[in-house]
Scaffold this active site. Structure first.
Site, mmCIF file in Angstrom:
data_model
loop_
_atom_site.group_PDB
_atom_site.id
_atom_site.type_symbol
_atom_site.label_atom_id
_atom_site.label_comp_id
_atom_site.label_asym_id
_atom_site.label_seq_id
_atom_site.Cartn_x
_atom_site.Cartn_y
_atom_site.Cartn_z
ATOM 1 N N GLU A 207 1.046 -0.897 -0.172
ATOM 2 C CA GLU A 207 -0.015 0.182 0.193
ATOM 3 C C GLU A 207 0.702 2.015 -0.360
ATOM 4 O O GLU A 207 0.322 2.366 0.866
ATOM 5 C CB GLU A 207 -0.971 -0.046 1.329
ATOM 6 C CG GLU A 207 -1.900 -0.701 1.390
ATOM 7 C CD GLU A 207 -2.850 -1.077 2.060
ATOM 8 O OE1 GLU A 207 -3.194 -0.350 2.510
ATOM 9 O OE2 GLU A 207 -4.106 -1.861 1.421
ATOM 10 N N GLU A 327 -4.584 -8.631 -1.124
ATOM 11 C CA GLU A 327 -5.834 -8.504 0.051
ATOM 12 C C GLU A 327 -6.411 -8.158 -0.030
ATOM 13 O O GLU A 327 -7.484 -7.172 -1.379
ATOM 14 C CB GLU A 327 -5.232 -7.099 1.314
ATOM 15 C CG GLU A 327 -3.443 -7.174 1.541
ATOM 16 C CD GLU A 327 -2.946 -6.004 2.735
ATOM 17 O OE1 GLU A 327 -4.145 -5.635 2.900
ATOM 18 O OE2 GLU A 327 -2.333 -5.733 2.678
HETATM 19 O O1 AHR Z 1 -5.506 -6.006 6.926
HETATM 20 C C1 AHR Z 1 -4.895 -5.097 7.537
HETATM 21 C C2 AHR Z 1 -4.827 -4.079 7.066
HETATM 22 O O2 AHR Z 1 -5.138 -2.982 5.819
HETATM 23 C C3 AHR Z 1 -3.639 -4.057 6.007
HETATM 24 O O3 AHR Z 1 -1.587 -4.032 7.040
HETATM 25 C C4 AHR Z 1 -2.834 -3.129 5.608
HETATM 26 O O4 AHR Z 1 -2.250 -3.945 4.231
HETATM 27 C C5 AHR Z 1 -4.309 -2.865 5.239
HETATM 28 O O5 AHR Z 1 -4.499 -1.232 5.062
#
Ligand code: AHR
Length: 529
Positions: A207, A327
């Site tokens: 991110e 994710e």
């Molecule tokens: O999954 C929790 C958080 O969500 C992670 O650390 C981040 O990459 C995302 O914003």
């Protein structure tokens, strides 16, 4: 009126290419008496489904590592060298998947040297998440042991935010340099691992538009170049993953790749968007409209894949760069934690199981585009497969979906056409609509077909005709995950409230008539003959 089931995508980039071509599209197929049909086009392959699209994510946050995975060697919780035994037994059942570690946002503050060497000598730091101490008891070697116990492949996310290219490249060397070849390889051997770890998957930051450094896409591209330039492979074909956009942010992708293409193109194998479908209501309390709304939001993954793929195609027409959605998942408000120290922990219900199933079906239908996907997160966090607290452990309905979908691993995804009226939901004068039935199909060898179907209707069953175009069923077994309560979930005390049930059927021939339960995930194992 018959409607197309999932045909969004490409709204913003319609001119870019054909990436959003209908997957669940209307065909001329004859629908059953109820008007619902699924046609499986046995001879229209999409691509091979990599087991890695069923992958996991485990971050140093809340209760994921400490308590979830690591209980410690002195724990009364059954463990294998400090690693929770029940977790190992269950993760093993997920197949040859990948686990991404150590973050997430944590990755961009993690210095790998903190997590190697004698445990007593490792530095303690404040964690990235909340002001809690990170003991570094669990580091590179412990994570690798966990992966080996579960027979899964590791994926390391490197620190771009507060680290340096040198630190990153030394981590690669520490992990992968041949035994005895460098000082770092010797240090690895002194820490108990003479042979190289052979780590293939490396994420370059996380991110990077947010917690990974708040870079512009152009600046992140500059960092990416520095981190990946002159990176020795030590005999391992590295798979490098660049931090993609927040959800379907087309601007991030376009600007990153515009910069990437303005000179020497740094090697990238995977482009990693993150998509959280968020919440509607609360993990356990939601209305029927919110049930549909959550599934509707989850289904935006279809759009994201089409759009991101189309932009990639502008810069990489041969599509050598694939998508790695590292994710994804639901993100409900706090309030259902099994332990208050488990940040972001949420109870997973039947609704989250359908979110998981429809997302996995989406990845299957895009098997030619998606190389890997990692649900967030494995245990004690968002959209988890497991909840654990001390000696208590339970598999959530999500776990059962992942296990149900295992026959898709490594199989050849084939097209399906769905013919079903959408479901309208409110509130409001202009109701929204969501697909009633969606799914995916895959073939193994000549005789085995796996068809998975998500039925979203909250109250009514669906009579559906399944038409096998190009084949005929000799035997069909059915596995169903459902419950009469939309918010049904498994707890430590009642771990089997939502579990799949398998039954033989008397379905035979080229056209199968079956009834899908309301709010259900169904797998049909079809032997063709
Ligand atoms: O999954 C929790 C958080 O969500 C992670 O650390 C981040 O990459 C995302 O914003």
């Amino acid at each position: 009126m018959k409607r197309r089931t999932i045909l969004r995508g490409l709204a913003g980039v319609a001119a870019l290419g054909s990436a959003g071509a209908a997957i669940n599209r209307i065909s001329g197929a004859r629908a059953g008496a109820s008007g619902l049909s699924v046609t499986v086009l046995l001879d229209e392959p999409i691509g091979t489904i990599r087991p890695a699209i069923y992958s996991q994510f485990a971050e140093h946050i809340g209760g994921v590592i400490y308590d979830g995975i690591w209980v410690g060697t002195d724990s009364k919780v059954p463990n294998i060298g400090g690693i929770r035994k029940a977790l190992v037994e269950h993760v093993t059942r997920l197949g040859k998947v990948v686990v991404r570690w150590p973050g997430g946002c944590f990755a961009d503050r993690y210095h790998w040297r903190d997590g190697i060497g004698p445990v007593g000598a490792r530095p303690r730091r404040f964690g990235r998440w909340r002001e809690v101490t990170e003991p570094n008891t669990f580091g590179t070697h412990e994570f690798i042991r966990f992966c080996r116990l579960c027979d899964v492949e590791p994926y390391f996310a490197a620190n771009v935010g507060t680290g340096s290219p040198e630190e990153y490249q030394q981590w690669v060397e520490y992990c992968n340099a041949p035994a005895g070849s460098t000082t770092l390889a010797d240090e690895r051997a002194a820490n108990g691992q003479r042979e190289p770890l052979g780590i293939r998957y490396w994420g370059v930051g996380n991110e990077s538009w947010g917690c990974g450094g708040k870079f512009t896409p152009e600046d992140y591209c500059g960092e990416y170049r520095k981190f990946t330039e002159w990176l020795p492979e030590y005999g391992v074909k590295l798979y490098l993953i660049a931090a993609g956009p927040n959800s379907n942010d087309l601007d991030w992708t376009r600007r990153f790749f515009t910069k990437w293409a303005d000179g020497t193109r740094a090697p990238i194998q995977g482009w990693a968007p993150h998509y959280y479908c968020g919440t509607t209501g609360h993990a356990l309390k939601f209305t029927t409209d919110q049930w549909y709304e959550q599934l509707f939001k989850a289904n935006q993954m279809e759009t994201l894949i089409g759009d991101q793929w189309a932009i990639l195609g502008l810069f990489d027409p041969e599509h050598k760069i694939k998508l790695v959605v590292d994710e994804w998942g639901s993100w409900h408000p706090a309030g259902t934690e099994v332990n208050q120290d488990h940040l972001f922990e949420q109870m997973g219900t039947l609704r989250d199981a359908l979110v998981a199933a429809l997302t996995l079906d989406t990845f299957n239908r895009h098997a030619n585009k998606v190389d890997m996907a990692n649900i967030a997160q494995l245990v004690n966090n968002l959209h988890s497969l497991f909840l654990a607290d001390g000696d208590r452990f339970v598999a959530t309905p999500n776990f059962h979906v992942f296990e149900m979908y295992r026959p898709h691993h490594g199989a050849r995804s084939v097209r399906i056409d769905v013919h079903a009226p959408e479901v309208a939901f409110g509130p409001g004068k202009w109701p929204k609509r969501i697909f009633r039935i969606a799914g995916s199909a895959s073939r193994t060898g000549q005789r085995q077909l796996t068809l998975t179907l998500v039925h979203t209707h909250a109250t009514d069953p669906a009579e559906v005709s399944i038409l096998l175009r190009g084949g005929s069923a000799r035997e069909v077994r059915q596995t169903v995950l459902t419950h009469k309560e939309l918010n049904a979930h498994n707890t430590f005390d009642q771990p089997e409230t939502v579990v799949p049930r398998s039954t033989p059927t008397d379905l035979r021939g080229p056209e199968l008539h079956c009834v899908l339960a309301p709010a259900s995930v169904t797998r049909l194992d079809v032997t063709l003959g």
